[in-house]
Motif scaffolding. Structure first.
Motif, PDB file in Angstrom:
ATOM      1  N   GLN A   2       0.853  -1.165   0.000  1.00 12.02           N
ATOM      2  CA  GLN A   2       0.000   0.000   0.000  1.00 12.02           C
ATOM      3  C   GLN A   2       0.897   1.225   0.000  1.00 12.02           C
ATOM      4  OE1 GLN A   2      -3.227  -0.498  -0.297  1.00 12.02           O
ATOM      5  NE2 GLN A   2      -3.698   1.670  -0.390  1.00 12.02           N
ATOM      6  N   GLN A  33      -5.288  14.689  -1.709  1.00  9.45           N
ATOM      7  CA  GLN A  33      -6.693  15.016  -1.484  1.00  9.45           C
ATOM      8  C   GLN A  33      -7.219  14.195  -0.307  1.00  9.45           C
ATOM      9  OE1 GLN A  33      -8.591  14.033  -5.206  1.00  9.45           O
ATOM     10  NE2 GLN A  33      -7.624  15.701  -6.310  1.00  9.45           N
ATOM     11  N   TYR A  35     -10.897  12.866   1.311  1.00 11.49           N
ATOM     12  CA  TYR A  35     -12.310  12.634   1.049  1.00 11.49           C
ATOM     13  C   TYR A  35     -12.966  12.064   2.314  1.00 11.49           C
ATOM     14  CZ  TYR A  35     -11.329  12.805  -4.026  1.00 11.49           C
ATOM     15  OH  TYR A  35     -10.952  13.189  -5.291  1.00 11.49           O
ATOM     16  N   GLN A  37     -16.266   9.564   3.135  1.00 11.72           N
ATOM     17  CA  GLN A  37     -17.269   8.685   2.546  1.00 11.72           C
ATOM     18  C   GLN A  37     -18.197   8.203   3.650  1.00 11.72           C
ATOM     19  OE1 GLN A  37     -15.689   5.142   0.674  1.00 11.72           O
ATOM     20  NE2 GLN A  37     -17.582   4.727  -0.417  1.00 11.72           N
ATOM     21  N   PRO A  43     -17.387   8.734  -2.068  1.00 17.33           N
ATOM     22  CA  PRO A  43     -16.486   9.704  -1.429  1.00 17.33           C
ATOM     23  C   PRO A  43     -16.809  11.130  -1.869  1.00 17.33           C
ATOM     24  CG  PRO A  43     -15.266   7.873  -2.428  1.00 17.33           C
ATOM     25  CD  PRO A  43     -16.666   7.785  -2.927  1.00 17.33           C
ATOM     26  N   LEU A  86     -15.858   7.286   6.612  1.00 17.61           N
ATOM     27  CA  LEU A  86     -14.553   6.780   6.199  1.00 17.61           C
ATOM     28  C   LEU A  86     -13.769   7.934   5.589  1.00 17.61           C
ATOM     29  CD1 LEU A  86     -12.742   4.214   5.726  1.00 17.61           C
ATOM     30  CD2 LEU A  86     -13.790   4.100   3.455  1.00 17.61           C
ATOM     31  N   LEU A  88     -10.686   9.134   3.541  1.00 14.97           N
ATOM     32  CA  LEU A  88      -9.758   8.609   2.550  1.00 14.97           C
ATOM     33  C   LEU A  88      -8.786   9.687   2.115  1.00 14.97           C
ATOM     34  CD1 LEU A  88     -12.420   6.825   0.334  1.00 14.97           C
ATOM     35  CD2 LEU A  88     -10.620   5.641   1.577  1.00 14.97           C
ATOM     36  N   LEU A 102      -4.477   8.681  -9.436  1.00 22.49           N
ATOM     37  CA  LEU A 102      -4.503   8.906  -7.994  1.00 22.49           C
ATOM     38  C   LEU A 102      -4.214   7.605  -7.258  1.00 22.49           C
ATOM     39  CD1 LEU A 102      -7.638  11.198  -7.494  1.00 22.49           C
ATOM     40  CD2 LEU A 102      -5.255  11.816  -7.103  1.00 22.49           C
ATOM     41  N   TRP A 104      -4.742   5.713  -3.765  1.00 25.70           N
ATOM     42  CA  TRP A 104      -5.692   5.816  -2.670  1.00 25.70           C
ATOM     43  C   TRP A 104      -5.224   5.039  -1.443  1.00 25.70           C
ATOM     44  CZ3 TRP A 104     -10.285   8.611  -2.962  1.00 25.70           C
ATOM     45  CH2 TRP A 104     -10.608   9.104  -4.225  1.00 25.70           C
ATOM     46  N   GLY A 105      -5.425   5.619  -0.264  1.00 27.43           N
ATOM     47  CA  GLY A 105      -5.254   4.876   0.968  1.00 27.43           C
ATOM     48  C   GLY A 105      -6.498   4.036   1.236  1.00 27.43           C
ATOM     49  N   LEU A 106      -6.398   3.159   2.245  1.00 26.53           N
ATOM     50  CA  LEU A 106      -7.535   2.302   2.600  1.00 26.53           C
ATOM     51  C   LEU A 106      -8.546   3.015   3.498  1.00 26.53           C
ATOM     52  CD1 LEU A 106      -5.863  -1.168   3.206  1.00 26.53           C
ATOM     53  CD2 LEU A 106      -6.995  -0.320   1.162  1.00 26.53           C
TER      54      LEU A 106
ATOM     55  N   TYR B  35     -14.604   2.962 -10.588  1.00 28.44           N
ATOM     56  CA  TYR B  35     -13.771   2.407  -9.530  1.00 28.44           C
ATOM     57  C   TYR B  35     -14.507   1.245  -8.888  1.00 28.44           C
ATOM     58  CZ  TYR B  35     -10.968   6.717  -9.497  1.00 28.44           C
ATOM     59  OH  TYR B  35     -10.155   7.765  -9.838  1.00 28.44           O
ATOM     60  N   PRO B  39     -13.455  -3.392   1.092  1.00 30.00           N
ATOM     61  CA  PRO B  39     -12.878  -2.888   2.348  1.00 30.00           C
ATOM     62  C   PRO B  39     -11.394  -3.187   2.496  1.00 30.00           C
ATOM     63  CG  PRO B  39     -14.995  -3.918   2.756  1.00 30.00           C
ATOM     64  CD  PRO B  39     -14.662  -4.180   1.317  1.00 30.00           C
ATOM     65  N   GLU B  41      -9.256  -3.657   0.129  1.00 32.13           N
ATOM     66  CA  GLU B  41      -8.430  -3.193  -0.997  1.00 32.13           C
ATOM     67  C   GLU B  41      -8.527  -1.701  -1.237  1.00 32.13           C
ATOM     68  OE1 GLU B  41      -8.907  -7.299  -3.663  1.00 32.13           O
ATOM     69  OE2 GLU B  41      -9.481  -5.345  -4.472  1.00 32.13           O
ATOM     70  N   GLY B  42      -9.530  -1.074  -0.722  1.00 36.32           N
ATOM     71  CA  GLY B  42      -9.729   0.339  -0.996  1.00 36.32           C
ATOM     72  C   GLY B  42     -10.281   0.573  -2.388  1.00 36.32           C
ATOM     73  N   LEU B  43     -10.189   1.800  -2.835  1.00 39.92           N
ATOM     74  CA  LEU B  43     -10.690   2.186  -4.151  1.00 39.92           C
ATOM     75  C   LEU B  43      -9.668   1.837  -5.219  1.00 39.92           C
ATOM     76  CD1 LEU B  43     -12.362   5.683  -3.739  1.00 39.92           C
ATOM     77  CD2 LEU B  43     -13.359   3.729  -4.895  1.00 39.92           C
ATOM     78  N   LEU B 100      -5.196  17.522 -12.784  1.00 39.48           N
ATOM     79  CA  LEU B 100      -5.386  17.876 -11.389  1.00 39.48           C
ATOM     80  C   LEU B 100      -4.911  19.292 -11.111  1.00 39.48           C
ATOM     81  CD1 LEU B 100      -4.225  14.613  -9.633  1.00 39.48           C
ATOM     82  CD2 LEU B 100      -6.534  15.497  -9.749  1.00 39.48           C
ATOM     83  N   PHE B 109     -18.077  11.905  -7.164  1.00 42.21           N
ATOM     84  CA  PHE B 109     -18.467  10.500  -7.148  1.00 42.21           C
ATOM     85  C   PHE B 109     -19.980  10.347  -7.053  1.00 42.21           C
ATOM     86  CE2 PHE B 109     -14.693   7.842  -6.742  1.00 42.21           C
ATOM     87  CZ  PHE B 109     -13.704   8.773  -6.464  1.00 42.21           C
TER      88      PHE B 109
END
Lengths: 114, 118
Positions: A2, A33, A35, A37, A43, A86, A88, A102, A104-106, B35, B39, B41-43, B100, B109
């Motif tokens: 990750q 960024q 977010y 959710q 998000p 959540l 993010l 991008l 993304w974190g979990l 996307y 949970p 794995e994330g997005l 960006l 989203f």
């Protein structure tokens, strides 16, 4: 592996408490960024930080981008049940890139109890 | 001004059936991203489309998955012969542009489509 590590993974606090969540990486990002959710929703962008050391405030939320642009933090003052969700973080390696690149974190799952 | 609209919100399919997920981007947005979220794995980015063009499908499995964004109508993510591992939340996002470098390029989203494969 990750590339963006978010901590803590879960956080449950009482209304009125303060908290800080973190987004860390060994890589440098051109921007980052945050977010939020909510359960059952998509998000929603809260803020984008671009400059190393930058601090941005959104009401009770304070976002900071690390000096080296490898990490970021989100501090919430006097948390409210409506802050539950959540959180993010998503990092961009290049401003010349695009949204699909991008990273993304979990996420940190925050529960604020009344 | 409606946001990104996804439907169905929930979809249940049996193994081997087809799933079709639809996404209408925000008014004025011509870029659509799909996307997948789990949970653990994330997005995960799947595919990026503009009207009538697939720009980047590097995140989408080569088999069983396809996406389109026709000149008229919503973008569609199609999963053929679904398997249990396809169970996930699928999110669509749209933006006016792809970069960006300005605030106009942020992702908006939808609420997601939750696919359950029995």
């Amino acid at each position: 592996t990750q590339l963006l590590e978010q901590s803590p993974q879960f956080l449950s606090i009482q209304e009125g408490e303060n908290l800080t969540v973190y987004c860390n990486s060994s890589s440098v990002f051109s921007s980052l960024q945050w977010y939020r959710q909510e359960p059952g929703e998509g998000p929603v962008l809260l803020v984008t930080v671009v400059t190393g050391g930058e601090v941005k405030k959104l009401k009770r939320l304070t976002f900071q981008f690390g000096d080296a642009r490898k990490d970021s933090s989100l501090h919430i003052t006097a948390a409210q049940p409506g802050d539950t969700g959540l959180y993010l973080c998503a990092g961009a390696r290049s401003n010349a890139g695009n949204n699909r690149k991008l990273i993304w974190g979990l996420g940190t799952s925050l529960a604020v109890n009344p | 001004n409606a946001g990104v609209m996804q439907n169905p919100r929930h979809l249940v399919r049996r193994r081997g059936q087809e799933a079709r997920l639809r996404c209408s981007p925000m008014k004025g947005h011509s870029h659509v991203y799909w996307y997948r979220q789990l949970p653990e794995e994330g997005l995960k980015f799947m595919v990026y489309l503009q009207k009538e063009n697939i720009i980047d499908e590097s995140g989408m499995p080569k088999e069983r998955f396809s996406a389109e964004f026709p000149k008229e109508g919503p973008s569609i993510l199609r999963i053929q012969q679904v398997v249990r591992g396809d169970s996930a939340a699928y999110f669509c996002a749209s933006s006016p542009r792809t970069g960006l470098s300005s605030g106009a390029n942020v992702l908006t989203f939808g609420a997601g489509s939750r696919l359950t494969v029995l």
